[in-house]
Design a protein around this motif. Sequence first.
Motif, PDB file in Angstrom:
ATOM      1  N   ILE A 147      -1.522   0.439  -9.012  1.00  0.00           N
ATOM      2  CA  ILE A 147      -2.912   0.185  -9.467  1.00  0.00           C
ATOM      3  C   ILE A 147      -3.667   0.681  -8.352  1.00  0.00           C
ATOM      4  N   SER A 148      -4.893   0.931  -8.482  1.00  0.00           N
ATOM      5  CA  SER A 148      -5.697   1.341  -7.337  1.00  0.00           C
ATOM      6  C   SER A 148      -6.938   0.546  -7.162  1.00  0.00           C
ATOM      7  N   LEU A 149      -7.359   0.207  -5.830  1.00  0.00           N
ATOM      8  CA  LEU A 149      -8.221  -0.733  -5.388  1.00  0.00           C
ATOM      9  C   LEU A 149      -9.285   0.052  -4.494  1.00  0.00           C
ATOM     10  N   GLY A 150     -10.437  -0.235  -4.963  1.00  0.00           N
ATOM     11  CA  GLY A 150     -11.640   0.423  -3.954  1.00  0.00           C
ATOM     12  C   GLY A 150     -12.495   1.190  -4.686  1.00  0.00           C
ATOM     13  N   PRO A 151     -13.626   1.594  -3.946  1.00  0.00           N
ATOM     14  CA  PRO A 151     -13.700   1.617  -2.739  1.00  0.00           C
ATOM     15  C   PRO A 151     -14.028   0.291  -2.033  1.00  0.00           C
ATOM     16  N   LEU A 152     -13.544  -0.016  -0.736  1.00  0.00           N
ATOM     17  CA  LEU A 152     -13.468  -1.022  -0.052  1.00  0.00           C
ATOM     18  C   LEU A 152     -14.290  -0.931   1.147  1.00  0.00           C
ATOM     19  N   THR A 153     -15.286  -1.914   1.477  1.00  0.00           N
ATOM     20  CA  THR A 153     -15.639  -1.559   2.876  1.00  0.00           C
ATOM     21  C   THR A 153     -14.707  -2.534   4.001  1.00  0.00           C
ATOM     22  N   ILE A 185       0.799  -1.259  -0.029  1.00  0.00           N
ATOM     23  CA  ILE A 185      -0.049  -0.050   0.058  1.00  0.00           C
ATOM     24  C   ILE A 185       0.790   1.339  -0.029  1.00  0.00           C
ATOM     25  N   THR A 186       0.778   2.068  -1.061  1.00  0.00           N
ATOM     26  CA  THR A 186       1.429   3.307  -1.098  1.00  0.00           C
ATOM     27  C   THR A 186       0.877   4.440  -0.476  1.00  0.00           C
ATOM     28  N   SER A 187      -0.439   4.546  -0.872  1.00  0.00           N
ATOM     29  CA  SER A 187      -1.189   5.782  -0.268  1.00  0.00           C
ATOM     30  C   SER A 187      -2.639   5.024  -0.051  1.00  0.00           C
ATOM     31  N   TYR A 188      -3.369   6.051   0.766  1.00  0.00           N
ATOM     32  CA  TYR A 188      -5.069   5.609   1.012  1.00  0.00           C
ATOM     33  C   TYR A 188      -5.590   6.815   1.077  1.00  0.00           C
ATOM     34  N   GLU A 189      -7.034   6.422   1.128  1.00  0.00           N
ATOM     35  CA  GLU A 189      -7.821   7.492   1.349  1.00  0.00           C
ATOM     36  C   GLU A 189      -9.322   6.966   2.118  1.00  0.00           C
ATOM     37  N   VAL A 190      -9.554   7.274   3.141  1.00  0.00           N
ATOM     38  CA  VAL A 190     -10.450   6.903   4.130  1.00  0.00           C
ATOM     39  C   VAL A 190     -11.815   7.941   3.835  1.00  0.00           C
ATOM     40  N   PHE A 191     -12.985   7.355   3.490  1.00  0.00           N
ATOM     41  CA  PHE A 191     -14.215   8.308   3.501  1.00  0.00           C
ATOM     42  C   PHE A 191     -15.180   7.872   3.760  1.00  0.00           C
ATOM     43  N   THR A 192     -16.211   8.516   4.527  1.00  0.00           N
ATOM     44  CA  THR A 192     -17.421   8.155   5.055  1.00  0.00           C
ATOM     45  C   THR A 192     -18.502   8.387   3.873  1.00  0.00           C
ATOM     46  N   PRO A 193     -19.224   7.507   3.275  1.00  0.00           N
ATOM     47  CA  PRO A 193     -20.070   7.723   2.097  1.00  0.00           C
ATOM     48  C   PRO A 193     -21.283   8.598   2.747  1.00  0.00           C
ATOM     49  N   ASP A 194     -21.753   9.704   1.833  1.00  0.00           N
ATOM     50  CA  ASP A 194     -22.879  10.427   2.320  1.00  0.00           C
ATOM     51  C   ASP A 194     -24.133   9.456   1.842  1.00  0.00           C
ATOM     52  N   LEU A 195     -25.130   9.398   2.953  1.00  0.00           N
ATOM     53  CA  LEU A 195     -26.316   8.218   2.639  1.00  0.00           C
ATOM     54  C   LEU A 195     -27.163   8.900   1.632  1.00  0.00           C
TER      55      LEU A 195
END
Length: 171
Positions: free
Chosen positions: A87-93, A50-60
């Motif tokens: 490569i990128s992967l996500g968004p993942l739960t 993993i080189t970088s990541y982004e954590v976000f909370t989805p808007d319902l």
Amino acid sequence: MIVLFILLGGLLWLISLLLFAFAAWAFYKLAQLLWEKIRRALLRPGTAQITSYEVFTPDLEDIHFQDSRPQVRLELDCERHGQRFQISLGPLTCEELFPALDLPAHHVACWLSDEDWCQMLENRWITIACDWQQRKAILTSQIREDRRMLLIGFLSLSMFALLVTLSLLQS
């Protein structure tokens, strides 16, 4: 009267031609999907950093999301046959991410602080399959599902062929 029969015959011919074209298109799409599933099922799982990541909370209120738990997008550094690529992967739960990190999945664990996410994901290795042809990563759980689906399909087709053969032998 003859003109009516000719028009009706022409209309039926046109409808049958359109149905044939639709059936050919549907068969082509099904063959493409099956080939993709077979190709994905044959990928070998490996690891990527993993080189970088982004954590976000989805808007319902957004129609695409039904879960308000945090989701993660990852940027990965994969290596295959000596070649490295991003490569990128996500968004993942969390339920998808934690098993790939060899961690137990737990609903409460999704609500980590920024420091905890950083500790957990910074320079970590994740178990995935890198599809270098399409430049995307596939979780090993998805590969297992594809393999299971192909096995069930193959067994179903084999049973069908066996039943047809047995029914022809009895005739």
